[in-house]
Write an enzyme that holds these catalytic residues in place. Sequence first.
Site, PDB file in Angstrom:
ATOM      1  N   ALA A 265       0.838  -1.197   0.000  1.00 27.91           N
ATOM      2  CA  ALA A 265       0.000   0.000   0.000  1.00 27.91           C
ATOM      3  C   ALA A 265       0.874   1.248   0.000  1.00 27.91           C
ATOM      4  O   ALA A 265       1.444   1.626  -1.012  1.00 27.91           O
ATOM      5  CB  ALA A 265      -0.937  -0.032   1.205  1.00 27.91           C
ATOM      6  N   ARG A 266       1.010   1.861   1.155  1.00 30.22           N
ATOM      7  CA  ARG A 266       1.893   3.003   1.373  1.00 30.22           C
ATOM      8  C   ARG A 266       2.565   2.815   2.730  1.00 30.22           C
ATOM      9  O   ARG A 266       1.969   2.254   3.652  1.00 30.22           O
ATOM     10  CB  ARG A 266       1.111   4.332   1.366  1.00 30.22           C
ATOM     11  CG  ARG A 266       0.663   4.784  -0.020  1.00 30.22           C
ATOM     12  CD  ARG A 266       1.845   5.240  -0.865  1.00 30.22           C
ATOM     13  NE  ARG A 266       1.438   5.847  -2.134  1.00 30.22           N
ATOM     14  CZ  ARG A 266       1.314   5.191  -3.268  1.00 30.22           C
ATOM     15  NH1 ARG A 266       1.533   3.875  -3.291  1.00 30.22           N
ATOM     16  NH2 ARG A 266       0.982   5.823  -4.388  1.00 30.22           N
TER      17      ARG A 266
ATOM     18  N   ASP B 198       6.970  -3.655   0.355  1.00 31.40           N
ATOM     19  CA  ASP B 198       7.410  -2.886  -0.803  1.00 31.40           C
ATOM     20  C   ASP B 198       7.437  -1.403  -0.468  1.00 31.40           C
ATOM     21  O   ASP B 198       7.978  -0.612  -1.240  1.00 31.40           O
ATOM     22  CB  ASP B 198       6.485  -3.119  -2.002  1.00 31.40           C
ATOM     23  CG  ASP B 198       6.994  -2.451  -3.276  1.00 31.40           C
ATOM     24  OD1 ASP B 198       8.192  -2.631  -3.582  1.00 31.40           O
ATOM     25  OD2 ASP B 198       6.221  -1.768  -3.952  1.00 31.40           O
TER      26      ASP B 198
ATOM     27  N   GLU C 212      10.620   6.710   3.248  1.00 30.56           N
ATOM     28  CA  GLU C 212      11.256   6.174   2.040  1.00 30.56           C
ATOM     29  C   GLU C 212      12.203   7.234   1.481  1.00 30.56           C
ATOM     30  O   GLU C 212      11.807   8.395   1.394  1.00 30.56           O
ATOM     31  CB  GLU C 212      10.210   5.814   0.968  1.00 30.56           C
ATOM     32  CG  GLU C 212       9.383   4.608   1.305  1.00 30.56           C
ATOM     33  CD  GLU C 212       8.370   4.254   0.225  1.00 30.56           C
ATOM     34  OE1 GLU C 212       8.409   4.882  -0.866  1.00 30.56           O
ATOM     35  OE2 GLU C 212       7.543   3.366   0.456  1.00 30.56           O
TER      36      GLU C 212
ATOM     37  N   HIS D 192       9.848  -0.065  -3.209  1.00 37.01           N
ATOM     38  CA  HIS D 192       8.640   0.520  -3.808  1.00 37.01           C
ATOM     39  C   HIS D 192       8.640   0.309  -5.325  1.00 37.01           C
ATOM     40  O   HIS D 192       8.524   1.268  -6.109  1.00 37.01           O
ATOM     41  CB  HIS D 192       8.545   2.010  -3.485  1.00 37.01           C
ATOM     42  CG  HIS D 192       7.138   2.540  -3.533  1.00 37.01           C
ATOM     43  ND1 HIS D 192       6.696   3.571  -2.745  1.00 37.01           N
ATOM     44  CD2 HIS D 192       6.063   2.170  -4.285  1.00 37.01           C
ATOM     45  CE1 HIS D 192       5.431   3.825  -3.008  1.00 37.01           C
ATOM     46  NE2 HIS D 192       5.011   2.981  -3.930  1.00 37.01           N
ATOM     47  N   VAL D 193       8.741  -0.940  -5.718  1.00 40.23           N
ATOM     48  CA  VAL D 193       8.865  -1.281  -7.141  1.00 40.23           C
ATOM     49  C   VAL D 193       7.674  -2.062  -7.694  1.00 40.23           C
ATOM     50  O   VAL D 193       7.701  -2.466  -8.858  1.00 40.23           O
ATOM     51  CB  VAL D 193      10.161  -2.106  -7.396  1.00 40.23           C
ATOM     52  CG1 VAL D 193      11.383  -1.285  -7.069  1.00 40.23           C
ATOM     53  CG2 VAL D 193      10.148  -3.409  -6.585  1.00 40.23           C
TER      54      VAL D 193
END
Length: 308
Positions: free
Chosen positions: A223-224, A247, A252, A271-272
């Site tokens: 998600a985030r 992820d 970040e 985050h890919v």
Amino acid sequence: MKVWIPHPAGRDLVGELPPGVTVEVAEHADRLPSAVADVRFWVPPFLSGSDATALLGELPDLEVVQLLSAGADAWVGRMPDGVTLCDARGVHDPSTAEWVVTAILAQLRAFPAFARAQAQRQWAYEGNAPTDELTGKRVLIVGAGSIGTAVRDRLAPFGVSFTLVARSARPEQSVHAVAELPRLLPDADVVVVLVPLTDQTRGLIDKDFLAAMPDGALLVNAARGPVARTDALVAELATGRISAALDVTDPEPLPAESPLWTMPNVLLTPHVAGSVRGLLPRAYRLVGEQVRRFAAGEPLTNRVVDGY
């Protein structure tokens, strides 16, 4: 009217546009392609943060912001009056669903441990086999939107059972409400979180959420990062009671000193999930459709309402 896009390849990928529409490439906010007048449709760079929103105030004729991301959290609440915000819902369904399935299988089948052993030229059967398996697992998907549905469809052949959760219950679709999570989490072997980041979902994965997961469960966050409270995540994962595939993190990039980097029960990717070669063709197909709708005075799809 002018349409600004962030990728040169997008010129060809949007398809045929109506007469009077000019597409210009605005890759960088400090190097704009032309005067800001008559820019009515703007596509910001993929995964651009809140810093990119500063350009909003410099585009006097802007009417539409079309994101290339499924999440709109960096943009919600920042739109000038009269500007419509649209997300890229649907564009990232295949890639994010693939990441989720890959992450689940990798963790359950101990691929990170085998990769570490390979780097040390160790035949690591002892201590790693037999591994866990996906077959028969109870999967709880928190976020029953288009990506959640895509994950369910791709996991179905593995012989798992599903429980889906959304902001509000949809009994006709067997979808539960977020408020039911305390009851649902203890029965989940795998918890996949796919919710957008809003005021309601920020910190959703907290101490109580994690404590409710059963021993040996796997948490998957695509998600985030701020959907999870990092301190609670680190504390629970440090016990080794559960494992995680992440992820996204908060912040970040993840700082080098974070304990998450070295935990053997944590799989991290930067985050890919949506960053695949098929992204631009899918994304600009949507952009082209939206520009044609806008030019024809037709309703736009994927309008962001209440953060979604």
